[in-house]
Design a protein around this motif. Structure first.
Motif, mmCIF file in Angstrom:
data_model
loop_
_atom_site.group_PDB
_atom_site.id
_atom_site.type_symbol
_atom_site.label_atom_id
_atom_site.label_comp_id
_atom_site.label_asym_id
_atom_site.label_seq_id
_atom_site.Cartn_x
_atom_site.Cartn_y
_atom_site.Cartn_z
ATOM 1 N N PHE A 72 0.818 -1.221 -0.029
ATOM 2 C CA PHE A 72 0.117 -0.047 0.152
ATOM 3 C C PHE A 72 1.009 1.168 0.075
ATOM 4 O O PHE A 72 2.022 1.246 0.226
ATOM 5 N N GLU A 73 0.160 2.410 -0.484
ATOM 6 C CA GLU A 73 1.150 3.711 -0.441
ATOM 7 C C GLU A 73 0.393 4.586 0.365
ATOM 8 O O GLU A 73 -0.842 4.902 -0.068
ATOM 9 N N LEU A 118 4.842 -2.927 8.418
ATOM 10 C CA LEU A 118 4.489 -1.485 8.512
ATOM 11 C C LEU A 118 2.991 -1.299 8.293
ATOM 12 O O LEU A 118 2.565 -1.838 7.286
ATOM 13 N N MET A 179 7.855 15.577 5.160
ATOM 14 C CA MET A 179 6.996 15.032 6.306
ATOM 15 C C MET A 179 8.178 14.555 7.320
ATOM 16 O O MET A 179 9.354 14.402 7.094
ATOM 17 N N ARG A 212 14.812 4.731 3.171
ATOM 18 C CA ARG A 212 13.562 5.306 3.872
ATOM 19 C C ARG A 212 14.232 4.819 5.474
ATOM 20 O O ARG A 212 15.117 4.000 5.410
ATOM 21 N N TRP A 223 7.898 6.184 9.618
ATOM 22 C CA TRP A 223 8.861 5.478 8.662
ATOM 23 C C TRP A 223 9.026 6.523 7.471
ATOM 24 O O TRP A 223 8.556 6.232 6.401
ATOM 25 N N VAL A 224 9.796 7.478 7.801
ATOM 26 C CA VAL A 224 9.855 8.769 6.815
ATOM 27 C C VAL A 224 10.653 8.034 5.418
ATOM 28 O O VAL A 224 11.827 7.406 5.509
ATOM 29 N N TYR A 246 -2.092 11.827 14.175
ATOM 30 C CA TYR A 246 -1.316 10.932 15.026
ATOM 31 C C TYR A 246 -1.635 11.063 16.132
ATOM 32 O O TYR A 246 -0.404 10.670 16.854
HETATM 33 N N1 MTE Z 1 7.315 9.975 4.312
HETATM 34 C C1 MTE Z 1 7.428 11.078 3.370
HETATM 35 N N2 MTE Z 1 8.256 11.693 3.291
HETATM 36 N N3 MTE Z 1 6.134 11.382 2.909
HETATM 37 C C2 MTE Z 1 4.992 11.018 3.445
HETATM 38 O O1 MTE Z 1 3.984 11.190 2.888
HETATM 39 N N4 MTE Z 1 3.852 9.009 4.746
HETATM 40 C C3 MTE Z 1 3.937 8.321 5.865
HETATM 41 C C4 MTE Z 1 5.160 7.687 5.957
HETATM 42 N N5 MTE Z 1 6.221 8.091 5.252
HETATM 43 C C5 MTE Z 1 4.998 9.688 4.263
HETATM 44 C C6 MTE Z 1 6.342 9.153 4.592
HETATM 45 C C7 MTE Z 1 2.821 7.621 6.222
HETATM 46 S S1 MTE Z 1 1.535 8.149 6.979
HETATM 47 C C8 MTE Z 1 2.920 6.188 6.149
HETATM 48 S S2 MTE Z 1 1.552 5.146 6.719
HETATM 49 C C9 MTE Z 1 3.674 5.442 5.656
HETATM 50 O O2 MTE Z 1 4.957 6.475 5.272
HETATM 51 C C10 MTE Z 1 3.447 4.596 4.386
HETATM 52 O O3 MTE Z 1 4.668 3.950 3.667
HETATM 53 P P1 MTE Z 1 4.270 3.235 2.431
HETATM 54 O O4 MTE Z 1 3.851 4.221 1.272
HETATM 55 O O5 MTE Z 1 5.622 2.417 2.088
HETATM 56 O O6 MTE Z 1 3.099 2.099 2.487
#
Ligand code: MTE
Ligand code: CO
Length: 390
Positions: A72-73, A118, A179, A212, A223-224, A246
């Motif tokens: 999922f993204e 995750l 983020m 990441r 998990w940036v 959050y």
């Molecule tokens: N990191 C960055 N730089 N930008 C983002 O929008 N979304 C976050 C996190 N890290 C995000 C991010 C959120 S809310 C989640 S749940 C996870 O990444 C999702 O990781 P995925 O896209 O690999 O599933």
């Protein structure tokens, strides 16, 4: 009337001519017969698809590994297409020596491989107030489980030399949303990884290519992706993602903040609304996933009657901490309607609560951290539906 099965008696199209050679598919795709297996979003959930989420098709998968193209993204400002040659990771703040790493620099630290789930803290959030979305892809699909290759964040921090006052870490993404999250230093020095591979290949752009942050067992938001900067500080930054988002607003107006760890959870993936029982009564295989941010899942229980009788499921495959676990429950279906539920027990002794138990403690204001028990109603035709029992 002709006897016999044409699928056996006739020469099928794939046997009448030569197939593609080895040069036709240098980086392979799934069979065209599997084209329904895909990430999906829910149109009305977000204002547009750029700051949005799609969902892992859990009902189409088995085992515990999520294929890279189906993870999922969730991104706040779309997918950043980072050029690895221009990629830099900076460490600054309360350190002896601010540092900048290229990818080649990162790959010269000792590498490790770990399988971790995750889960977005908002997974199952749409189900807080009652059953809503018809499919475990949509109710539980903000989770994936990937083998990461990377280096311990601890090695990078040790190289920079964290000052005594340095108790927090700010992780910042290189995407247009930049983020940012605050992470306590104990976690950063414990098991966090700076990862560059997923399931053996380079991270996908959707998952933060080229680098990441991996924060095992903790909510996905930390998990940036497209990680560009780590700042060491003496207190948390209270960014948007850890204050207005959050943070779990309780019924009395107080808020639970810094709810980082993902509690134990499970979901029956088959049958489920997108994957009905199609073979009729008789021997039937129920399957599902369970996980905990606090350890392993030694046990999952399954009920066929909405919680009156519980049976132990069969755990299968590797049991690794902070990873998905696969369970099966094989039984003889008599064709009567079912109320299917699963209940995870984790290695700390914690037992997955019902949704009512959760709402009693946490109220109904917040959508985050819903690890309540999911119910599927399966009718006598095998069609499954998302419901709640009380
Ligand atoms: N990191 C960055 N730089 N930008 C983002 O929008 N979304 C976050 C996190 N890290 C995000 C991010 C959120 S809310 C989640 S749940 C996870 O990444 C999702 O990781 P995925 O896209 O690999 O599933
Ligand atoms: Co998220």
């Amino acid at each position: 009337q002709a006897a016999g099965d044409p699928a056996i008696l006739e020469v099928q199209p794939w046997a009448q001519a030569l197939g593609d050679g080895v040069d036709a598919r240098p980086y392979g795709f799934p069979s065209p017969f599997e084209e329904q297996v895909k990430r999906r979003n829910v149109d009305w959930l977000t204002a547009d698809p750029v700051s949005s989420v799609n969902f892992t098709p859990l009902h189409d998968l088995d085992g515990i590994i999520t294929p890279n193209g189906l993870c999922f993204e969730r991104h706040h400002a779309g997918i950043a297409e980072v050029d690895p040659a221009q990629y830099r990771l900076m460490i600054n703040g309360l350190v002896e020596k601010p540092l900048i790493f290229t990818i080649e620099d990162l790959k010269r630290f000792p590498r490790e491989n770990h399988l971790y789930f995750l889960e977005c803290a908002a997974n199952s959030g749409m189900e807080w107030r009652g059953a809503q979305l018809n499919g475990c892809q949509f109710t539980h699909g903000m989770v994936h489980n990937v083998m990461y290759t990377g280096v311990k964040l601890r090695h990078l921090l040790e190289r920079a030399g964290v000052k005594t006052k340095g108790k927090w870490l700010l992780a910042e993404g290189a995407d247009a949303s930049a983020m940012t999250r605050s992470i306590p230093m104990e976690k950063a020095l414990d098991d966090c990884l700076v990862a560059f591979k997923m399931n053996g290949e380079a991270l996908r752009p959707e998952q933060g290519y080229p680098v990441r942050l991996v924060v095992p067992g903790w909510e996905g938001n930390m998990w940036v992706k497209w990680l560009r900067r780590l700042e060491v500080g003496d207190q948390p930054w209270h960014h948007r993602e850890e204050t207005s988002k959050y943070t779990d607003l309780l019924a009395d107006g107080r808020a639970r903040r810094f709810t980082w760890v993902m509690d134990a959870k499970s979901i029956i993936t088959n049958p489920s609304p997108q994957a009905p029982i199609t073979h009729g009564r008789g021997h039937t295989v129920i399957s599902g996933l369970a996980w905990s941010g606090r350890g392993t899942i030694p046990r999952v229980d399954v009920t066929l009657d909405g919680g009156k009788n519980w049976y132990p499921a069969r755990m299968d495959g590797p049991s690794l901490p902070m990873s998905l676990h696969r369970f099966y429950f094989d039984f003889d279906w008599d064709g009567r309607a079912l109320l299917l539920q699963s209940r995870a027990h984790d290695s700390t002794g914690y037992v997955q609560p019902t949704k009512d138990e959760l709402r009693m403690v946490r109220g109904e204001n917040s959508i985050y951290h819903n690890n309540g028990i999911q119910t599927w109603y399966v009718n006598n035709k095998g069609v499954a539906e998302n419901v709640e029992v009380s």
